[in-house]
Scaffold this active site. Structure first.
Site: not given
Length: 605
Positions: A2, A73, A100, A480, A487, A503, A600
Site C-alpha cells: 500500500c 492493495w 503491511g 519472463e 500480468e 512430457h 508494485k
C-alpha cells in the site's frame, strides 16, 4: 504494497496528500482515502476505487494542516468503502494508515469486540486505531509504541491524534517508511516518489524504529524508547522522472528508456584494460572470488527470472556452480548456509519483503550476501551493505521492464568479473565487454521494430492461452515472457522448457493454442527448430523470437531481434517479448500500468 502519506506543516494538507497518493498509486489501487485533523475530531473521506475517484468526492472545505492518506492493495477485507483507509477509533479521535499485515489481527479483533468495541471494517489494520485510542500513555509516541507491542507481523504506519494537532507518529517493521524534511514542514511516506516534489532531504527509518514529526522537526527512537540519531540524505532522483511526459503510459515510457538505463548501468564498469568488469561496490578481492565455490541467486517474480539468467551466465563464464531460487521459498525451508557460497539478493525496489527476509536469514546464519537493487537507500541495500546498483531510474509501472533488463546486465557483469578471475580468457572477456558495450544499441534496434512486433501481437491478442518455451538460456526468457503477458493482458500463459513439451504439455496444443518459441542463434538452434516442428505437427501456431535466419515457413510468425553476444542474447529476446505483451494488452484494452489484483514493490508476504 500500500501507499501511505502524511503531512504536518503550515500548508493545506489535502492537496499535498492527494498528490502523494497519485505518485504512490502503483503500490496499490483498490481504494484510497484521506484523514485531516480538525477541532472536533478526524475528518475522513475514502472510497473504493482509485485516487482519481477520491479526488472527485473530496469536499472543497476539507482543509487542515495535519493529515494522513492511503492507497490500498487489499490483504484483509474486500476493496470496499468501509475497508478503505484511513481507519479511526470509535470516537474518531485517532486515525491510522498501515502498509503491511497484522498476523494476529483475528485475536485482537475478538478481544476488542469482547470489550464492546464496534469494528467498522473487515481489515487487520483497524485494530491499531483502537489500541492507540485505548492507551493511557501521556504522549502519542508512547501510545503508538504500546499499541505496536501488541501486534505481530509487518507494518509501516502513520498515526494521527486530533487531540494532539500538529504531530504525527510513524513506525516501521518490514515495510518501508521515509521522512521528508521540508522548510517548517514534515512529510512521511512509504516511498520517496510521494516526497520528491516537496523536498530533496529524506530520512529512512530502520525496522523497529519510530519517528515523531512536527512542522519544526523530528525525533526518532527504538521500540524500547532509546533515542536514535538520523541525519537527512539527498534524494537522487528528480521529480520529472516520475512524470509520463509525452508517453501514453509508464510501461511504454520505461520500455523506451531501456537503452539509456542499460547505458547508465554499464557506465564506468567495463574494464577494457583487463577485459573485465569493475564492481567496486561488491567489496570482494580476486582472492575472495577464488574462494567462492557456489553462487545462489535469490529474487521474486521478474527478479527471480533475472537470477536464472544470471546463474546460467555465471556457470557458463566462471565455471562456478550457480542456481536461482525464489526468495519466498528459500527463507522458509531452513536452508543450509555455506560459507563458501556467494548469495545474491535481487530486487528492483529493495523492499521486497520475502527477499529482505531471506537476506536477514542469511546474515543470521553467517552467509555472505550482496544486493543487486535499483533503489540506493532501500532496506535490502542497507541490510546487505554491498552490491551492485542498477541505476535504471524510477520504475512506476507494475510490470518490470527496465529493471529486469538492468538486473540481467548487472548479473552479466558479475559473471564476467568472476570469470576473468577464474577460467575466462582475455579474448573471451574482450568479446563480452564489446557485447555489453553494444547492448544499448541492440535494445534500441529491438524497440525500433515495435510496429512489426505489434502487428504479431494484435494477430494473437484473441488467444485465450499461450505457451512460451525455450532451452537453457532461453528458458528464463520464456518464463519472463509468459509472466509479462499474463500480468498485463490477463491471457493465460505458461512457460516450459522446450524439452519438456513432450512430457505432457503437448496434449494441450491445438490450432487455438499459440506457442512462443525463444530461438537464439546458438548451439541449440537445431533442437529449438525440432521443437517448432513438434508443435506444428499438432496444428499449433508458432511465434518464433529469434536472432537466427530461419528457413522460410519455419514458424507462423517470426519476431526478429538483432544479433548480440550469445550470452547476452536473452536480454534482447526479453525486450522483444515485453513489446509483444504490451501490444497484446493494449489490443485488449487493458490498463497496463495498473493490472488487476497486483501492485508494485511487494512488501507483504
Amino acid at each position: 504494497m500500500c501507499g501511505i502519506v502524511g503531512y504536518v506543516g503550515a500548508r493545506d494538507a489535502t492537496p499535498l496528500l492527494v498528490e502523494g497518493l497519485h505518485r504512490l498509486e502503483y503500490r496499490g489501487y483498490d481504494s484510497a482515502g484521506v484523514a485531516i485533523a480538525a477541532e472536533d475530531g478526524v475528518e475522513v473521506v475514502k472510497t473504493a476505487g482509485r485516487v482519481a475517484d477520491l479526488r472527485r468526492i473530496l469536499p472543497e472545505d476539507l482543509a487542515g494542516t495535519t493529515g494522513i492518506a492511503h492507497t490500498r492493495w487489499a490483504t484483509h477485507g474486500e476493496p470496499t468503502d468501509r475497508n478503505a483507509h484511513p481507519h479511526v477509533d470509535a470516537a474518531r479521535r485517532v486515525a491510522i494508515v498501515h502498509n503491511g499485515v497484522f498476523e494476529n489481527s483475528e485475536r485482537l479483533r475478538a478481544q476488542l469486540v469482547a470489550d464492546g468495541v464496534a469494528l467498522a471494517s473487515d481489515t487487520d489494520s483497524e485494530v491499531l486505531a483502537h489500541l492507540v485510542a485505548r492507551s493511557a500513555a501521556d504522549s502519542l509516541e508512547d501510545a503508538v509504541r504500546e499499541a505496536l507491542t501488541q501486534v505481530e507481523g509487518t507494518y509501516g504506519v502513520i498515526v494521527m491524534d486530533a487531540d494532539r494537532p500538529g504531530e504525527l507518529v510513524a513506525a516501521r517493521r518490514g515495510s518501508p517508511v521515509v521522512l521528508g524534511v521540508g522548510e517548517h514542514e514534515m512529510l512521511v511516506a512509504s516511498d520517496v516518489a510521494a516526497l520528491v516534489r516537496f523536498t530533496q532531504q529524506v530520512i529512512y527509518l530502520d525496522d523497529d524504529e519510530l519517528a515523531t514529526v512536527t512542522a519544526e522537526g523530528y525525533r526518532t527512537s527504538t521500540m524500547d524508547a532509546t533515542s536514535t540519531t538520523r541525519s537527512p540524505t539527498a534524494i537522487e532522483v528528480a521529480s520529472g522522472e516520475y512524470e509520463l511526459g509525452e508517453h501514453p503510459d509508464f510501461m511504454y515510457k520505461e520500455m523506451r528508456e531501456q537503452p539509456d538505463a542499460v547505458d547508465r548501468c554499464l557506465r564506468g564498469r567495463l574494464d577494457r584494460r583487463f577485459m573485465s568488469a569493475r564492481l567496486g561496490g561488491i567489496g570482494l578481492t580476486a582472492q575472495d572470488y577464488q574462494r567462492i565455490r557456489r553462487v545462489k541467486l535469490l529474487g521474486c517474480g521478474s527478479a527471480y527470472y533475472a537470477g536464472q539468467l544470471g546463474a546460467d551466465l555465471i556457470e557458463q563464464l566462471a565455471r562456478i556452480p550457480a542456481d536461482a531460487e525464489p526468495a519466498s521459498e528459500f527463507r522458509y525451508r531452513n536452508p543450509v548456509v555455506d560459507p563458501d557460497t556467494l548469495y545474491v539478493a535481487i530486487s528492483q525496489s529493495g523492499e521486497t519483503l520475502d527477499t529482505l527476509g531471506a537476506v536477514q536469514e542469511l546474515k543470521r546464519k553467517g552467509g555472505h550476501v550482496i544486493g543487486v537493487v535499483n533503489a540506493v537507500s532501500s532496506s535490502i541495500a542497507r541490510e546487505c551493505g554491498s552490491g551492485v546498483f542498477l541505476h535504471a531510474g524510477p520504475e512506476v509501472s507494475v510490470a518490470a521492464t527496465k529493471s529486469f533488463t538492468t538486473m540481467a546486465v548487472a548479473l552479466a557483469m558479475l559473471a564476467l568479473d568472476l570469470g576473468r578471475v577464474r577460467d575466462l580468457s582475455i579474448t573471451e572477456g574482450r568479446r563480452l565487454v564489446t557485447g555489453l558495450a553494444e547492448l544499448p544499441a541492440a535494445i534500441a534496434e529491438v524497440l525500433a521494430s515495435e510496429d512489426a512486433i505489434a502487428a504479431v501481437a494484435r494477430k494473437y491478442a484473441a488467444a485465450e492461452h499461450m505457451f512460451f518455451v525455450g532451452r537453457v538460456r532461453g528458458w528464463p526468457v520464456a518464463r519472463e515472457g509468459a509472466q509479462k503477458l499474463k500480468e498485463i493482458s490477463y491471457v493465460h500463459a505458461e512457460a516450459y522448457q522446450a524439452s519438456e513439451l513432450k512430457h505432457g504439455p503437448l496434449a494441450l496444443i491445438d490450432p487455438l493454442m499459440p506457442t512462443v518459441v525463444v530461438v537464439p542463434d546458438d548451439e541449440l538452434l537445431a533442437k529449438n527448430l525440432a521443437t517448432i516442428e513438434e508443435v506444428k505437427a499438432r496444428g499449433g501456431p508458432v511465434i518464433a523470437v529469434t536472432d537466427a535466419v530461419l528457413p522460410a515457413g519455419t514458424a507462423s510468425d517470426v519476431v526478429v531481434v538483432p544479433k548480440a553476444h550469445e550470452a547476452l542474447a536473452p536480454i534482447t529476446h526479453s525486450v522483444a517479448l515485453q513489446v509483444f505483451a504490451y501490444h497484446v494488452a493494449r489490443a485488449l484494452g487493458r490498463d497496463v500500468d495498473r493490472p488487476r489484483n497486483l501492485a508494485k514493490s511487494v512488501t507483504v508476504e
